[in-house]
Design a protein around this motif. Structure first.
Motif, mmCIF file in Angstrom:
data_model
loop_
_atom_site.group_PDB
_atom_site.id
_atom_site.type_symbol
_atom_site.label_atom_id
_atom_site.label_comp_id
_atom_site.label_asym_id
_atom_site.label_seq_id
_atom_site.Cartn_x
_atom_site.Cartn_y
_atom_site.Cartn_z
ATOM 1 N N ASN A 199 0.856 -1.187 0.000
ATOM 2 C CA ASN A 199 0.000 0.000 0.000
ATOM 3 C C ASN A 199 0.890 1.235 0.000
ATOM 4 O OD1 ASN A 199 -2.362 1.539 0.092
ATOM 5 N ND2 ASN A 199 -2.245 1.711 2.319
ATOM 6 N N ALA A 200 0.824 2.003 -1.078
ATOM 7 C CA ALA A 200 1.649 3.198 -1.205
ATOM 8 C C ALA A 200 0.914 4.213 -2.061
ATOM 9 C CB ALA A 200 3.003 2.843 -1.829
ATOM 10 N N PHE A 201 1.448 5.420 -2.127
ATOM 11 C CA PHE A 201 0.819 6.487 -2.906
ATOM 12 C C PHE A 201 0.635 6.077 -4.360
ATOM 13 C CE2 PHE A 201 1.354 10.328 -5.584
ATOM 14 C CZ PHE A 201 0.198 10.998 -5.208
ATOM 15 N N ARG A 205 12.296 -2.871 -2.418
ATOM 16 C CA ARG A 205 11.023 -2.334 -1.930
ATOM 17 C C ARG A 205 10.310 -1.559 -3.043
ATOM 18 N NH1 ARG A 205 9.355 -1.279 3.291
ATOM 19 N NH2 ARG A 205 10.735 -3.010 3.803
ATOM 20 N N GLY A 206 11.081 -0.805 -3.802
ATOM 21 C CA GLY A 206 10.493 -0.073 -4.918
ATOM 22 C C GLY A 206 9.942 -1.002 -5.983
ATOM 23 N N LEU A 207 10.637 -2.102 -6.232
ATOM 24 C CA LEU A 207 10.162 -3.059 -7.230
ATOM 25 C C LEU A 207 8.874 -3.741 -6.791
ATOM 26 C CD1 LEU A 207 13.503 -4.583 -8.490
ATOM 27 C CD2 LEU A 207 11.758 -3.492 -9.908
ATOM 28 N N GLU A 208 8.700 -3.923 -5.499
ATOM 29 C CA GLU A 208 7.428 -4.461 -5.014
ATOM 30 C C GLU A 208 6.287 -3.520 -5.384
ATOM 31 O OE1 GLU A 208 7.595 -5.256 -0.850
ATOM 32 O OE2 GLU A 208 8.858 -7.039 -1.084
ATOM 33 N N ARG A 209 6.503 -2.222 -5.162
ATOM 34 C CA ARG A 209 5.459 -1.247 -5.497
ATOM 35 C C ARG A 209 5.249 -1.164 -7.004
ATOM 36 N NH1 ARG A 209 8.311 1.671 -1.470
ATOM 37 N NH2 ARG A 209 9.346 2.936 -3.076
ATOM 38 N N MET A 210 6.335 -1.262 -7.754
ATOM 39 C CA MET A 210 6.238 -1.150 -9.212
ATOM 40 C C MET A 210 5.489 -2.337 -9.821
ATOM 41 S SD MET A 210 7.855 1.586 -10.427
ATOM 42 C CE MET A 210 9.186 2.741 -10.097
ATOM 43 N N THR A 211 5.850 -3.541 -9.394
ATOM 44 C CA THR A 211 5.289 -4.746 -10.013
ATOM 45 C C THR A 211 4.020 -5.236 -9.332
ATOM 46 O OG1 THR A 211 6.621 -6.222 -8.616
ATOM 47 C CG2 THR A 211 7.593 -5.508 -10.718
ATOM 48 N N GLY A 212 3.829 -4.834 -8.075
ATOM 49 C CA GLY A 212 2.695 -5.341 -7.310
ATOM 50 C C GLY A 212 2.961 -6.686 -6.668
ATOM 51 N N VAL A 213 4.215 -7.153 -6.749
ATOM 52 C CA VAL A 213 4.579 -8.481 -6.243
ATOM 53 C C VAL A 213 5.342 -8.338 -4.932
ATOM 54 C CG1 VAL A 213 5.827 -10.620 -6.705
ATOM 55 C CG2 VAL A 213 4.699 -9.394 -8.583
ATOM 56 N N ARG A 214 4.757 -8.807 -3.848
ATOM 57 C CA ARG A 214 5.448 -8.773 -2.557
ATOM 58 C C ARG A 214 6.624 -9.749 -2.584
ATOM 59 N NH1 ARG A 214 2.782 -10.308 3.333
ATOM 60 N NH2 ARG A 214 4.389 -9.338 4.623
ATOM 61 N N GLY A 215 7.782 -9.280 -2.120
ATOM 62 C CA GLY A 215 8.968 -10.130 -2.119
ATOM 63 C C GLY A 215 9.496 -10.401 -3.512
ATOM 64 N N PHE A 216 9.375 -9.418 -4.411
ATOM 65 C CA PHE A 216 9.767 -9.631 -5.806
ATOM 66 C C PHE A 216 11.200 -10.131 -5.924
ATOM 67 C CE2 PHE A 216 11.874 -8.185 -9.655
ATOM 68 C CZ PHE A 216 11.039 -8.672 -10.648
ATOM 69 N N CYS A 217 12.143 -9.476 -5.259
ATOM 70 C CA CYS A 217 13.554 -9.848 -5.412
ATOM 71 C C CYS A 217 13.817 -11.272 -4.928
ATOM 72 C CB CYS A 217 14.447 -8.863 -4.671
ATOM 73 S SG CYS A 217 14.573 -7.246 -5.477
ATOM 74 N N ALA A 218 13.239 -11.622 -3.787
ATOM 75 C CA ALA A 218 13.433 -12.974 -3.266
ATOM 76 C C ALA A 218 12.803 -14.004 -4.193
ATOM 77 C CB ALA A 218 12.832 -13.086 -1.867
ATOM 78 N N LEU A 219 11.658 -13.664 -4.749
ATOM 79 C CA LEU A 219 10.958 -14.595 -5.633
ATOM 80 C C LEU A 219 11.750 -14.842 -6.909
ATOM 81 C CD1 LEU A 219 8.363 -16.244 -5.969
ATOM 82 C CD2 LEU A 219 7.305 -14.239 -7.028
ATOM 83 N N GLN A 220 12.316 -13.781 -7.489
ATOM 84 C CA GLN A 220 13.040 -13.976 -8.744
ATOM 85 C C GLN A 220 14.346 -14.741 -8.529
ATOM 86 O OE1 GLN A 220 16.049 -12.420 -10.063
ATOM 87 N NE2 GLN A 220 16.477 -11.606 -8.034
#
Length: 239
Positions: free
Chosen positions: A21-23, A195-210
């Motif tokens: 949840n972000a602006f 953290r920014g990539l989570e907001r950009m992609t909508g995927v929580r834990g994006f870096c760990a997932l990839q």
């Protein structure tokens, strides 16, 4: 109402994770939702449980598969750096790299149509990209010196993206291909801001997932999310 400039027919990306949840990330839609502002208003009212009944003045003559040029309307940049329809087509994917130590072309003549950095080994990146198929887009080496924003005044080696067929090009899938190619060719130099990539992609834990998933697996995840949203948005489509 107003057209979706990159058509209302194509949906890309997973629905925003409810934990994010972000602006710039607050409504549970994918990055490329394929909806008009009026349709989004209807969806938003229902999704947020608002006691509203928006009255949408419908467009005449618009069809979901129209690109902006096909409307006959003049392109007015919705943002200073979205100067062309092609830049808008690329933006859902290329914009994600703003959460990294890459320039996406702000301060150059081709924002969101190029990415680069002083440290980038563009030749290695191109070789890696050319080892796979990327429908609808071509890559070419291009060195630029941004006059503002990231790396202002520094010569950057980079890669320009040339969209050849918008109908088959998928910017978010190309973002994933580029992301994995960068992690493979320059794992130390390329620094994503997770953290920014989570907001950009909508995927929580994006870096760990990839890190534990292949590019193909991530693309399939994005496609499944898009199909889920395509069904969810159906009651709110006006055209």
């Amino acid at each position: 109402d107003r057209p979706d400039p990159i058509t209302g027919a194509i949906v890309e990306g997973p629905v925003l994770d409810p934990a994010i949840n972000a602006f710039t990330a607050y409504l549970r839609v994918p990055l490329r939702h394929g909806m008009t502002p009026g349709e989004l208003a209807l969806y938003h009212a229902r999704a947020k449980g608002l006691k509203l009944n928006p009255r949408i003045i419908r467009m005449s003559g618009w069809k979901r598969d129209m690109w902006y040029e096909q409307t006959g309307l003049a392109w007015v940049a919705p943002s200073p750096n979205l100067r062309t329809v092609d830049a808008a087509v690329l933006y859902p994917g290329m914009g994600c790299f703003e959460a990294s130590n890459l320039s996406v072309g702000r301060g150059t003549a081709m924002p969101f149509e190029w990415l680069g950095a002083p440290w980038l080994d563009s030749a290695a990146l191109l070789r890696e990209l050319q080892s796979g198929a990327h429908p609808g887009v071509e890559f070419m080496a291009a060195d630029l010196t941004p006059d503002g924003d990231v790396y202002a005044g520094q010569q950057c080696r980079g890669v320009k993206l040339v969209v050849k067929d918008r109908n088959i090009f998928r910017p978010l899938e190309i973002f994933l291909r580029l992301f994995y190619a960068l992690r493979k060719t320059q794992p130390s130099a390329f620094v994503p801001e997770c953290r920014g990539l989570e907001r950009m992609t909508g995927v929580r834990g994006f870096c760990a997932l990839q890190e534990t998933s292949s590019a193909d697996t991530m693309i399939e995840y994005f496609r499944n999310g898009a199909e889920e949203f395509r069904r969810a948005r159906s009651p709110f489509l006006l055209y």
